[in-house]
Design a protein around this motif. Structure first.
Motif, short mmCIF file in Angstrom:
data_model
loop_
_atom_site.label_atom_id
_atom_site.label_comp_id
_atom_site.label_asym_id
_atom_site.label_seq_id
_atom_site.Cartn_x
_atom_site.Cartn_y
_atom_site.Cartn_z
N LEU A 187 0.50 1.57 -0.22
CA LEU A 187 1.30 0.35 -0.08
C LEU A 187 0.41 -0.86 0.17
N ALA A 188 -0.64 -0.67 0.95
CA ALA A 188 -1.58 -1.76 1.20
C ALA A 188 -2.31 -2.14 -0.08
N VAL A 189 -2.65 -1.13 -0.87
CA VAL A 189 -3.31 -1.39 -2.15
C VAL A 189 -2.37 -2.17 -3.07
N ALA A 190 -1.10 -1.76 -3.09
CA ALA A 190 -0.11 -2.45 -3.93
C ALA A 190 0.04 -3.90 -3.50
N GLY A 191 0.09 -4.14 -2.20
CA GLY A 191 0.21 -5.50 -1.70
C GLY A 191 -0.97 -6.36 -2.09
N ARG A 192 -2.17 -5.79 -2.02
CA ARG A 192 -3.37 -6.53 -2.39
C ARG A 192 -3.39 -6.83 -3.89
N LEU A 193 -2.98 -5.84 -4.69
CA LEU A 193 -2.93 -6.06 -6.14
C LEU A 193 -1.91 -7.13 -6.49
N ARG A 194 -0.73 -7.04 -5.87
CA ARG A 194 0.33 -7.97 -6.23
C ARG A 194 0.01 -9.40 -5.82
N ALA A 195 -0.84 -9.57 -4.81
CA ALA A 195 -1.19 -10.92 -4.36
C ALA A 195 -1.99 -11.68 -5.41
N THR A 196 -2.67 -10.95 -6.30
CA THR A 196 -3.55 -11.61 -7.27
C THR A 196 -3.25 -11.24 -8.71
N SER A 197 -2.27 -10.36 -8.95
CA SER A 197 -2.08 -9.84 -10.31
C SER A 197 -0.61 -9.55 -10.58
N ARG A 198 -0.24 -9.62 -11.87
CA ARG A 198 1.11 -9.26 -12.29
C ARG A 198 1.12 -7.92 -13.03
N ILE A 199 0.02 -7.17 -12.95
CA ILE A 199 -0.03 -5.87 -13.62
C ILE A 199 1.10 -5.00 -13.08
N PRO A 200 1.94 -4.42 -13.93
CA PRO A 200 3.02 -3.56 -13.46
C PRO A 200 2.49 -2.37 -12.66
N ILE A 201 3.21 -2.00 -11.61
CA ILE A 201 2.81 -0.88 -10.75
C ILE A 201 3.97 0.11 -10.64
N ILE A 202 3.67 1.38 -10.88
CA ILE A 202 4.62 2.46 -10.62
C ILE A 202 4.05 3.29 -9.48
N MET A 203 4.80 3.40 -8.37
CA MET A 203 4.33 4.17 -7.23
C MET A 203 4.61 5.65 -7.45
N LEU A 204 3.64 6.48 -7.08
CA LEU A 204 3.78 7.94 -7.12
C LEU A 204 3.76 8.45 -5.68
N THR A 205 4.72 9.28 -5.32
CA THR A 205 4.75 9.77 -3.95
C THR A 205 5.50 11.08 -3.85
N GLY A 206 5.17 11.83 -2.81
CA GLY A 206 5.89 13.07 -2.54
C GLY A 206 7.07 12.82 -1.62
N LEU A 207 7.24 11.58 -1.19
CA LEU A 207 8.33 11.24 -0.28
C LEU A 207 9.46 10.64 -1.08
#
Length: 235
Positions: free
Chosen positions: A61-81
């Motif tokens: 989630l921290a990585v996603a937040g950092r990416l989204r602050a500087t980029s519009r690259i689409p993100i799909i999260m993968l999780t076991g939860l």
């Protein structure tokens, strides 16, 4: 060729996903940790990122937040939860979709293609005409899928945020129910639940409202839905 970055510390899962994606014509880049993400973004950034929620060196989630602050690259999260709380937090951090492990590789490919279609990330065609609209000093380009502040500064929006704003722009000063907004912002094949709209509204307000706690542009109509309280004009 569309480039996909897989960020997951499980080598078996990366191999499985790589095999499936390459079989559908995607180029695949891998990262096993958060530290390997930044180097994987250069010199050619990926068109989409598959990001595991649990990484060995940093929370996804921290990585996603950092990416989204500087980029519009689409993100799909993968999780076991699979709980709603984790999905909501993922959306708050800017994820465009959410896939729970274990997943069917073909379903994952379908989700990737759906997000790429909705974001236009799979290709960048030259746009002869731009559908530009102005509201409260802001400028949104519905063709280029871009947003500028009244000062002319670009604002990064996720696919879901853009679709939500587009829904308001196409129906200014009309109350849109939660069901209407869900229908207009859902990702193809994605899971939809009521709290999604609440999260997206909050995220969008943070980006366009001077004071998100006292919103003036996107107002809540209690028991009815939300409304964009602004004049929208073509530019």
């Amino acid at each position: 060729m569309t480039r996909i970055l897989i960020v997951d510390d499980d080598p078996d899962l990366r191999d499985l996903v790589r095999f499936e994606l390459e079989g559908h014509g995607f180029e695949v880049v891998e990262a096993a940790s958060a530290a390997e993400v930044a180097p994987a973004l250069v010199p050619v950034p990926p068109d989409l990122i598959l990001l595991d929620l649990r990484l060995p060196d940093q929370d996804g989630l921290a990585v996603a937040g950092r990416l989204r602050a500087t980029s519009r690259i689409p993100i799909i999260m993968l999780t076991g939860l699979g709980g709603d709380v984790d999905r909501i937090v993922g959306l708050e951090m800017g994820a465009d979709d959410y896939v729970v492990k274990p997943f069917n590789p073909r379903e994952l490919v379908a989700r990737i293609k759906a997000v790429l279609r909705r974001t236009g990330a799979a290709a960048a065609p030259e746009l002869a005409d731009h559908d530009r609209r102005g509201f409260a000093g802001w400028v949104i380009d519905l063709s280029a899928r871009s947003l500028e502040t009244p000062a002319g500064q670009p604002v990064a929006l996720t696919n879901a945020e853009f679709l939500l704003l587009e829904a308001f722009i196409r129906a200014p000063r009309c109350v849109l129910s939660r069901d209407q907004l869900l229908e207009r912002t859902r990702s193809d094949g994605g899971e939809v639940f009521d709290r999604t709209i609440d999260v997206l509204i909050l995220r969008l307000r943070r980006k366009i409202e001077p004071n998100p706690r006292a919103p003036q542009l996107i107002r809540t109509e209690r028991g009815a839905g939300y409304v964009l309280d602004a004049e929208v004009r073509r530019l």
